[in-house]
Design a protein around this motif. Structure first.
Motif, PDB file in Angstrom:
ATOM      1  N   ASN A   1      39.175  31.317  56.369  1.00 21.55           N
ATOM      2  CA  ASN A   1      37.868  31.589  55.761  1.00 21.55           C
ATOM      3  C   ASN A   1      37.495  33.057  55.890  1.00 21.55           C
ATOM      4  OD1 ASN A   1      37.459  29.053  54.805  1.00 21.55           O
ATOM      5  ND2 ASN A   1      36.180  28.369  56.519  1.00 21.55           N
ATOM      6  N   GLN A   2      37.899  33.643  57.012  1.00 19.06           N
ATOM      7  CA  GLN A   2      37.626  35.071  57.219  1.00 19.06           C
ATOM      8  C   GLN A   2      38.385  35.895  56.162  1.00 19.06           C
ATOM      9  OE1 GLN A   2      38.949  36.340  61.135  1.00 19.06           O
ATOM     10  NE2 GLN A   2      38.943  38.489  60.446  1.00 19.06           N
ATOM     11  N   ILE A   3      39.632  35.527  55.907  1.00 19.64           N
ATOM     12  CA  ILE A   3      40.411  36.238  54.885  1.00 19.64           C
ATOM     13  C   ILE A   3      39.805  36.000  53.509  1.00 19.64           C
ATOM     14  CG2 ILE A   3      42.660  36.340  53.712  1.00 19.64           C
ATOM     15  CD1 ILE A   3      43.975  35.729  56.434  1.00 19.64           C
ATOM     16  N   PHE A   4      39.387  34.765  53.274  1.00 19.27           N
ATOM     17  CA  PHE A   4      38.803  34.421  51.976  1.00 19.27           C
ATOM     18  C   PHE A   4      37.591  35.301  51.673  1.00 19.27           C
ATOM     19  CE2 PHE A   4      35.920  32.292  49.157  1.00 19.27           C
ATOM     20  CZ  PHE A   4      36.713  31.623  48.239  1.00 19.27           C
ATOM     21  N   SER A   5      36.697  35.396  52.642  1.00 18.58           N
ATOM     22  CA  SER A   5      35.428  36.087  52.366  1.00 18.58           C
ATOM     23  C   SER A   5      35.570  37.600  52.384  1.00 18.58           C
ATOM     24  CB  SER A   5      34.374  35.654  53.381  1.00 18.58           C
ATOM     25  OG  SER A   5      34.819  35.954  54.684  1.00 18.58           O
ATOM     26  N   ALA A   6      36.711  38.118  52.833  1.00 20.02           N
ATOM     27  CA  ALA A   6      36.854  39.578  52.881  1.00 20.02           C
ATOM     28  C   ALA A   6      38.018  40.039  51.994  1.00 20.02           C
ATOM     29  CB  ALA A   6      37.047  40.022  54.321  1.00 20.02           C
ATOM     30  N   GLU A   7      39.236  40.007  52.522  1.00 21.33           N
ATOM     31  CA  GLU A   7      40.391  40.559  51.803  1.00 21.33           C
ATOM     32  C   GLU A   7      40.634  39.817  50.475  1.00 21.33           C
ATOM     33  OE1 GLU A   7      40.430  39.817  55.067  1.00 21.33           O
ATOM     34  OE2 GLU A   7      40.332  41.899  55.758  1.00 21.33           O
ATOM     35  N   TYR A   8      40.532  38.502  50.513  1.00 18.40           N
ATOM     36  CA  TYR A   8      40.886  37.719  49.324  1.00 18.40           C
ATOM     37  C   TYR A   8      39.940  38.012  48.158  1.00 18.40           C
ATOM     38  CZ  TYR A   8      42.216  33.605  46.599  1.00 18.40           C
ATOM     39  OH  TYR A   8      42.645  32.762  45.613  1.00 18.40           O
ATOM     40  N   MET A   9      38.657  37.911  48.419  1.00 23.42           N
ATOM     41  CA  MET A   9      37.672  38.120  47.359  1.00 23.42           C
ATOM     42  C   MET A   9      37.596  39.591  46.940  1.00 23.42           C
ATOM     43  SD  MET A   9      36.427  35.238  46.407  1.00 23.42           S
ATOM     44  CE  MET A   9      34.900  35.568  45.519  1.00 23.42           C
ATOM     45  N   THR A  10      37.867  40.502  47.882  1.00 23.42           N
ATOM     46  CA  THR A  10      37.709  41.928  47.587  1.00 23.42           C
ATOM     47  C   THR A  10      38.937  42.533  46.918  1.00 23.42           C
ATOM     48  OG1 THR A  10      36.344  42.078  49.553  1.00 23.42           O
ATOM     49  CG2 THR A  10      37.056  44.146  48.597  1.00 23.42           C
ATOM     50  N   LEU A  11      40.126  42.182  47.410  1.00 24.37           N
ATOM     51  CA  LEU A  11      41.338  42.761  46.819  1.00 24.37           C
ATOM     52  C   LEU A  11      41.691  42.058  45.506  1.00 24.37           C
ATOM     53  CD1 LEU A  11      43.473  43.240  50.069  1.00 24.37           C
ATOM     54  CD2 LEU A  11      42.097  44.954  48.856  1.00 24.37           C
ATOM     55  N   GLY A  12      41.306  40.816  45.386  1.00 23.73           N
ATOM     56  CA  GLY A  12      41.435  40.119  44.108  1.00 23.73           C
ATOM     57  C   GLY A  12      42.844  39.807  43.656  1.00 23.73           C
ATOM     58  N   ALA A  13      43.783  39.698  44.607  1.00 26.14           N
ATOM     59  CA  ALA A  13      45.179  39.418  44.241  1.00 26.14           C
ATOM     60  C   ALA A  13      45.383  37.902  44.123  1.00 26.14           C
ATOM     61  CB  ALA A  13      46.129  40.014  45.275  1.00 26.14           C
ATOM     62  N   VAL A  14      44.647  37.282  43.215  1.00 22.46           N
ATOM     63  CA  VAL A  14      44.657  35.818  43.131  1.00 22.46           C
ATOM     64  C   VAL A  14      45.866  35.290  42.363  1.00 22.46           C
ATOM     65  CG1 VAL A  14      42.176  35.546  43.311  1.00 22.46           C
ATOM     66  CG2 VAL A  14      43.213  35.816  41.059  1.00 22.46           C
ATOM     67  N   LEU A  15      46.166  34.037  42.638  1.00 23.79           N
ATOM     68  CA  LEU A  15      47.233  33.332  41.944  1.00 23.79           C
ATOM     69  C   LEU A  15      46.608  32.676  40.713  1.00 23.79           C
ATOM     70  CD1 LEU A  15      50.233  32.370  42.325  1.00 23.79           C
ATOM     71  CD2 LEU A  15      49.267  30.283  43.306  1.00 23.79           C
ATOM     72  N   SER A  16      47.256  32.807  39.567  1.00 22.07           N
ATOM     73  CA  SER A  16      46.684  32.181  38.375  1.00 22.07           C
ATOM     74  C   SER A  16      46.924  30.676  38.432  1.00 22.07           C
ATOM     75  CB  SER A  16      47.316  32.762  37.115  1.00 22.07           C
ATOM     76  OG  SER A  16      48.580  32.163  36.894  1.00 22.07           O
ATOM     77  N   PRO A  17      46.050  29.881  37.813  1.00 21.96           N
ATOM     78  CA  PRO A  17      46.227  28.420  37.827  1.00 21.96           C
ATOM     79  C   PRO A  17      47.596  28.013  37.258  1.00 21.96           C
ATOM     80  CG  PRO A  17      44.046  28.986  37.027  1.00 21.96           C
ATOM     81  CD  PRO A  17      44.786  30.279  37.177  1.00 21.96           C
ATOM     82  N   HIS A  18      48.037  28.713  36.244  1.00 21.22           N
ATOM     83  CA  HIS A  18      49.332  28.355  35.667  1.00 21.22           C
ATOM     84  C   HIS A  18      50.470  28.601  36.657  1.00 21.22           C
ATOM     85  CE1 HIS A  18      52.982  28.843  33.144  1.00 21.22           C
ATOM     86  NE2 HIS A  18      52.493  27.748  32.611  1.00 21.22           N
ATOM     87  N   ASP A  19      50.387  29.713  37.374  1.00 20.42           N
ATOM     88  CA  ASP A  19      51.417  30.005  38.372  1.00 20.42           C
ATOM     89  C   ASP A  19      51.350  29.011  39.532  1.00 20.42           C
ATOM     90  OD1 ASP A  19      52.374  32.008  36.814  1.00 20.42           O
ATOM     91  OD2 ASP A  19      51.477  33.643  37.935  1.00 20.42           O
ATOM     92  N   ALA A  20      50.129  28.601  39.888  1.00 23.31           N
ATOM     93  CA  ALA A  20      49.985  27.578  40.939  1.00 23.31           C
ATOM     94  C   ALA A  20      50.673  26.292  40.490  1.00 23.31           C
ATOM     95  CB  ALA A  20      48.514  27.309  41.228  1.00 23.31           C
TER      96      ALA A  20
END
Ligand SMILES: *Cc1c(COP(=O)(O)O)cnc(C)c1O
Length: 387
Positions: free
Chosen positions: A225-244
């Motif tokens: 959750n700590q990563i989610f609320s900081a690095e994940y949301m801020t750096l924005g290197a998300v996985l696309s739904p299709h790739d998931a």
């Protein structure tokens, strides 16, 4: 939890999507709220609800649930690439003035992070030979906050004694991160050995078909959750739904692929052991390897990578052998259906840190082809090696 349950059912709710067997690709950037009150709730619970796909998305969530279960952690978070997962896990633990102890020869871009990026932001990094766990303890200082592991590590496949390094970390209240890509989530589970954050390049074994990139960080709920609320949301290197979705599809056959790869690799290695052209095989699953016992202790099975050292002092012969292979492709990456080689000779003259490796080293990855097919290919390439 049964492996079959994890791979076939966990996180899936078929009644919610027309009883489709395959999961839906929820290809949307956002999710609508019906009332202000609902939106209020969403904003307060952004970590748990589907509100915006840079945060949560149902197809991606499904993948995260399965991988967390495979690694035996409470939670997991998916990224658009393995290196994005590595960077987020590391950044989540450090600030200016902190010190990190990292193994000496990590994956190329992890090396870049440790040697170039972290120092730019005032984080000091000491790189140690990870084959002796005491090196982590000895390199530790007052301000050490993170031990970074990769076991087996890139190209030369040295191991770290994961439980021992994690124990040293716990004594000193230091967080541990491991890149577990080379072992796969089936054959090694570092969280059970005391590691805090387990990272994978999902591009490799998890995807398994050389057609998708992704990464994942696994850990307890609080850390994720700590990563989610900081690095994940801020750096924005998300996985696309299709790739998931592609990664979910890869997971269905992960045990089949890993078992097949393990077996074929043993056969190919046994063949290579008999060849005079091969001076050495770097593979911790050979009984004569100094870390054989440790490999047996902390890994459930061998995977498909090893490195050979050719018995020559002429780079031309290395080139000729590699160029003569017809079924092993010459490429980066690994973990797909196709067998690969990556000659250290190709990294020479580049200012690449890998140039310190002898040009006689060739990294192999064994894919899903028949062992006889691969061995025949090696045989004809050896015949051409001397010119
Ligand atoms: C490939 C790889 C990565 C990086 O993953 P990408 O998906 O390519 O970003 C990280 N660690 C290891 C050990 C790898 O082999």
């Amino acid at each position: 939890m049964d492996l079959s349950y994890i791979l076939n059912e966990l996180g899936e709710d078929r009644a919610a999507y027309f009883n489709a067997v395959a999961p839906p690709i929820i290809q949307t950037s956002n999710f609508a709220c019906r009332t202000v009150d609902e939106m209020r709730y969403m904003l307060q619970h952004e970590f748990e609800v589907d509100f915006y796909t840079r945060g949560n998305n149902p197809t991606v969530d499904m993948l995260e649930k399965k991988i967390a279960a495979l690694e035996g952690t409470e939670h997991a978070i998916a990224f658009g690439s393995g290196i994005a997962a590595v960077v987020a896990a590391v950044l989540s633990q450090v600030k200016a003035g902190d010190h990190v102890v990292c193994i000496k020869k990590p994956y190329t871009w992890t090396n870049k992070l440790m040697r170039h990026f972290l120092p730019r932001f005032g984080v000091e990094v000491t790189m140690v030979d990870g084959t002796d766990a005491r090196n982590f303890a000895e390199a530790s200082k007052e301000n050490t906050v993170l031990y970074y592991l990769e076991s087996p590590n890139s190209f030369t496949f040295e191991l770290q004694d994961i439980a021992q390094v994690a124990a040293y970390a716990k004594e000193r209240n230091i967080c541990t991160v491991i890149d577990n890509s080379f072992a796969s989530p089936l054959f090694q589970n570092p969280a059970a050995m005391g590691v805090d954050l387990v990272v994978h390049s999902a591009t490799k074994y998890i995807g398994g078909h050389s057609d998708v990139m992704g990464g994942v960080v696994c850990g307890n709920r609080q850390r994720i959750n700590q990563i989610f609320s900081a690095e994940y949301m801020t750096l924005g290197a998300v996985l696309s739904p299709h790739d998931a979705w592609l990664l979910l599809r890869g997971l269905r056959t992960l045990p089949l692929r890993m078992d097949r790869i393990a077996k074929t690799t043993r056969q190919v290695v046994a063949y290579l052991q008999q060849r005079d052209e091969v001076a050495e095989i770097l593979w911790p699953f050979l009984p004569e390897h100094p870390q054989y016992k440790l490999a047996k202790k902390q890994m459930r099975n061998n995977t498909g990578q090893f490195t050979i050292k050719l018995n020559t002092n002429q780079i031309k012969e290395v080139d000729r052998f590699c160029d003569s292979l017809q079924h092993f492709l010459m490429a980066a990456s690994w973990g797909g259906h196709e067998s690969l080689i990556y000659p250290a000779a190709a990294a020479h003259n580049e200012g690449n840190y890998r140039s310190s490796l002898p040009f006689t080293l060739i990294r192999f990855y064994i894919g899903l082809e028949d062992p006889e097919y691969l061995i025949k290919d090696l045989e004809q390439a050896f015949a051409k090696m001397k010119g």
